[in-house]
Scaffold this motif. Sequence first.
Motif, PDB file in Angstrom:
ATOM      1  N   ALA A   1     -42.086   1.478  73.714  1.00 50.92           N
ATOM      2  CA  ALA A   1     -41.579   1.440  75.091  1.00 50.92           C
ATOM      3  C   ALA A   1     -40.740   2.672  75.401  1.00 50.92           C
ATOM      4  CB  ALA A   1     -40.765   0.171  75.309  1.00 50.92           C
ATOM      5  N   ASP A   2     -39.860   3.060  74.479  1.00 49.84           N
ATOM      6  CA  ASP A   2     -39.003   4.230  74.702  1.00 49.84           C
ATOM      7  C   ASP A   2     -39.816   5.517  74.762  1.00 49.84           C
ATOM      8  OD1 ASP A   2     -36.683   2.787  74.854  1.00 49.84           O
ATOM      9  OD2 ASP A   2     -36.144   3.054  72.743  1.00 49.84           O
ATOM     10  N   THR A   3     -40.842   5.623  73.898  1.00 53.80           N
ATOM     11  CA  THR A   3     -41.673   6.823  73.892  1.00 53.80           C
ATOM     12  C   THR A   3     -42.410   6.990  75.206  1.00 53.80           C
ATOM     13  OG1 THR A   3     -42.001   6.698  71.487  1.00 53.80           O
ATOM     14  CG2 THR A   3     -43.597   7.978  72.753  1.00 53.80           C
ATOM     15  N   LEU A   4     -43.033   5.933  75.687  1.00 58.42           N
ATOM     16  CA  LEU A   4     -43.781   6.033  76.940  1.00 58.42           C
ATOM     17  C   LEU A   4     -42.848   6.243  78.121  1.00 58.42           C
ATOM     18  CD1 LEU A   4     -46.556   3.433  76.173  1.00 58.42           C
ATOM     19  CD2 LEU A   4     -46.903   5.856  76.664  1.00 58.42           C
ATOM     20  N   ARG A   5     -41.662   5.685  78.067  1.00 63.08           N
ATOM     21  CA  ARG A   5     -40.672   5.965  79.125  1.00 63.08           C
ATOM     22  C   ARG A   5     -40.286   7.439  79.100  1.00 63.08           C
ATOM     23  NH1 ARG A   5     -34.909   2.901  79.297  1.00 63.08           N
ATOM     24  NH2 ARG A   5     -34.899   3.744  77.168  1.00 63.08           N
ATOM     25  N   SER A   6     -40.078   8.001  77.901  1.00 65.50           N
ATOM     26  CA  SER A   6     -39.706   9.414  77.792  1.00 65.50           C
ATOM     27  C   SER A   6     -40.807  10.331  78.301  1.00 65.50           C
ATOM     28  CB  SER A   6     -39.362   9.767  76.347  1.00 65.50           C
ATOM     29  OG  SER A   6     -40.530   9.888  75.555  1.00 65.50           O
ATOM     30  N   LEU A   7     -42.040   9.847  78.278  1.00 67.66           N
ATOM     31  CA  LEU A   7     -43.174  10.633  78.769  1.00 67.66           C
ATOM     32  C   LEU A   7     -43.417  10.423  80.264  1.00 67.66           C
ATOM     33  CD1 LEU A   7     -45.598  10.009  75.776  1.00 67.66           C
ATOM     34  CD2 LEU A   7     -44.410  12.145  76.310  1.00 67.66           C
TER      35      LEU A   7
ATOM     36  N   LEU B   1     -46.520  22.217  66.628  1.00 69.39           N
ATOM     37  CA  LEU B   1     -45.811  21.349  67.570  1.00 69.39           C
ATOM     38  C   LEU B   1     -44.463  20.879  67.036  1.00 69.39           C
ATOM     39  CD1 LEU B   1     -48.779  19.230  68.903  1.00 69.39           C
ATOM     40  CD2 LEU B   1     -47.522  21.008  70.103  1.00 69.39           C
ATOM     41  N   ALA B   2     -43.894  21.596  66.090  1.00 67.80           N
ATOM     42  CA  ALA B   2     -42.619  21.184  65.510  1.00 67.80           C
ATOM     43  C   ALA B   2     -41.516  21.111  66.571  1.00 67.80           C
ATOM     44  CB  ALA B   2     -42.215  22.150  64.396  1.00 67.80           C
ATOM     45  N   ALA B   3     -41.492  22.109  67.466  1.00 69.19           N
ATOM     46  CA  ALA B   3     -40.464  22.103  68.511  1.00 69.19           C
ATOM     47  C   ALA B   3     -40.620  20.897  69.426  1.00 69.19           C
ATOM     48  CB  ALA B   3     -40.540  23.396  69.331  1.00 69.19           C
ATOM     49  N   TRP B   4     -41.861  20.612  69.781  1.00 66.38           N
ATOM     50  CA  TRP B   4     -42.121  19.427  70.623  1.00 66.38           C
ATOM     51  C   TRP B   4     -41.702  18.148  69.889  1.00 66.38           C
ATOM     52  CZ3 TRP B   4     -42.761  17.125  74.981  1.00 66.38           C
ATOM     53  CH2 TRP B   4     -43.341  15.869  75.008  1.00 66.38           C
ATOM     54  N   SER B   5     -41.896  18.117  68.568  1.00 64.05           N
ATOM     55  CA  SER B   5     -41.520  16.940  67.787  1.00 64.05           C
ATOM     56  C   SER B   5     -40.034  16.659  67.925  1.00 64.05           C
ATOM     57  CB  SER B   5     -41.854  17.143  66.320  1.00 64.05           C
ATOM     58  OG  SER B   5     -43.220  17.386  66.145  1.00 64.05           O
ATOM     59  N   ALA B   6     -39.241  17.719  67.846  1.00 62.65           N
ATOM     60  CA  ALA B   6     -37.796  17.529  67.962  1.00 62.65           C
ATOM     61  C   ALA B   6     -37.432  16.977  69.322  1.00 62.65           C
ATOM     62  CB  ALA B   6     -37.087  18.866  67.723  1.00 62.65           C
ATOM     63  N   LEU B   7     -38.078  17.487  70.372  1.00 67.01           N
ATOM     64  CA  LEU B   7     -37.799  17.010  71.726  1.00 67.01           C
ATOM     65  C   LEU B   7     -38.214  15.561  71.880  1.00 67.01           C
ATOM     66  CD1 LEU B   7     -36.939  17.521  74.629  1.00 67.01           C
ATOM     67  CD2 LEU B   7     -39.229  18.421  75.089  1.00 67.01           C
TER      68      LEU B   7
ATOM     69  N   LEU C   1     -43.435  12.588  66.264  1.00 68.55           N
ATOM     70  CA  LEU C   1     -42.251  11.883  66.752  1.00 68.55           C
ATOM     71  C   LEU C   1     -41.374  11.523  65.563  1.00 68.55           C
ATOM     72  CD1 LEU C   1     -43.655   9.251  69.308  1.00 68.55           C
ATOM     73  CD2 LEU C   1     -42.350  11.306  69.852  1.00 68.55           C
ATOM     74  N   ARG C   2     -40.083  11.670  65.724  1.00 65.61           N
ATOM     75  CA  ARG C   2     -39.150  11.180  64.703  1.00 65.61           C
ATOM     76  C   ARG C   2     -38.772   9.759  65.071  1.00 65.61           C
ATOM     77  NH1 ARG C   2     -36.609  16.564  65.093  1.00 65.61           N
ATOM     78  NH2 ARG C   2     -37.315  17.769  63.301  1.00 65.61           N
TER      79      ARG C   2
END
Length: 409
Positions: A353-359, A15-21, A52-53
Amino acid sequence: MTPRTARFRTVLTALAAWSALAGAALAGASPVNAVEDGTRIAPGVLYKEFDLRAAKGVTHVHLLTVDLRDSRTGIGLLYPGVVASREPVSRLADARGAVAGVNGDFFNITETQHPGIEATGAPVGPAIESGHALKAAVPDGQRFGPALPPGTTTKDVLGVGTDGRARLDSLALDGSVHTPDGRFALGGLNQYALPQDSVGAFTSDWGGVSRARAVCGTDTDRAAPCSSDTYEVTVRGGRVVSASDIPGSGPVAADTTVLVGREAGAQRLRKLSAGETVRVRHRLVAARSRVAYRFALGGYPVLHGGEPLPGLDDTTSAVRTAAGIADGGRRLLLLAVDGAPAYRSGLTIAEVADTLRSLGSEDAFSLDGGGSTTLVAREPGAAAVTVRNHPSGGAERPVPNGIGVFSRS
């Protein structure tokens, strides 16, 4: 290397590519739609894990996506059967037949400030299970957990209504005690802490833990001494049957309500005599929704209408559990940060908050974290759930409640 560790490392690589996104999403990228390709746990229930970074480095998260439009899928409260008790999330889920779940509300975990007083293990906020109100919220100053964001209170809840939609709301106690001398307001329902000068009701939903903690602290200071002016009255079948100067313990029978008063509340209860008729009424009232709740539990909001709440902490990183609401309440996202040592730096509340918004979430809600953070889900074909994250304490922490995902398939 254990099979679980090997699986963990394989997923991180894949999932490295997904991590970057996802890392870009924390910086303000468009909502991510890749969560749709997770492992199917049950109809309408997907699970996945990814990197996640974050501000303090790479962290690893676990995500359940629940499609509430699927009539075979539902959300309910996981709890041990009484308010003042704790069990690991996996045990709570298996006992109820849930296919997945996460831990829930913050809770009364310790009483070091009050020697000799038993910690109840009871949650902070309101709780509703199958439409039944189990408890109301403690005063804001009595809560356990990180500081509340500005404008939020212990009454805030995540709930699912009878319409099947998830939403954020606030639930206040509306209750009263009717006596021969008149009526007065009820200040609490199955709470480990009562407001000053109030009377609280304890029912069979409370459990057998001592009620002594209910009169300790103040509305603004959890560590303040216990009140010296207390009184307890037991009402059975609508009549006073006993009284005591101090709060007691032991299970409360189904036809019984124990009233506990402190300060002015204690003085009101002292006016009651054995045999007098007393009627206790209570309900939880929603601030926003006109739809009744089938399920609700406490925590605090971090995202509303697609915008993070102002004043969210953006410096303290930790292991977190949170829930996101998407598609107008028709989709629920349950997120847990992994507590493995390599990823324990976790996320700040602002990053949650930002992570869940991005999802794709429009609203989001923070739940208890740290050693409580646990996400469980069944493997395909399995009869019991497995813990998918690494709890930061090395093993599951017993918790008072959680969010259960159920399937009728």
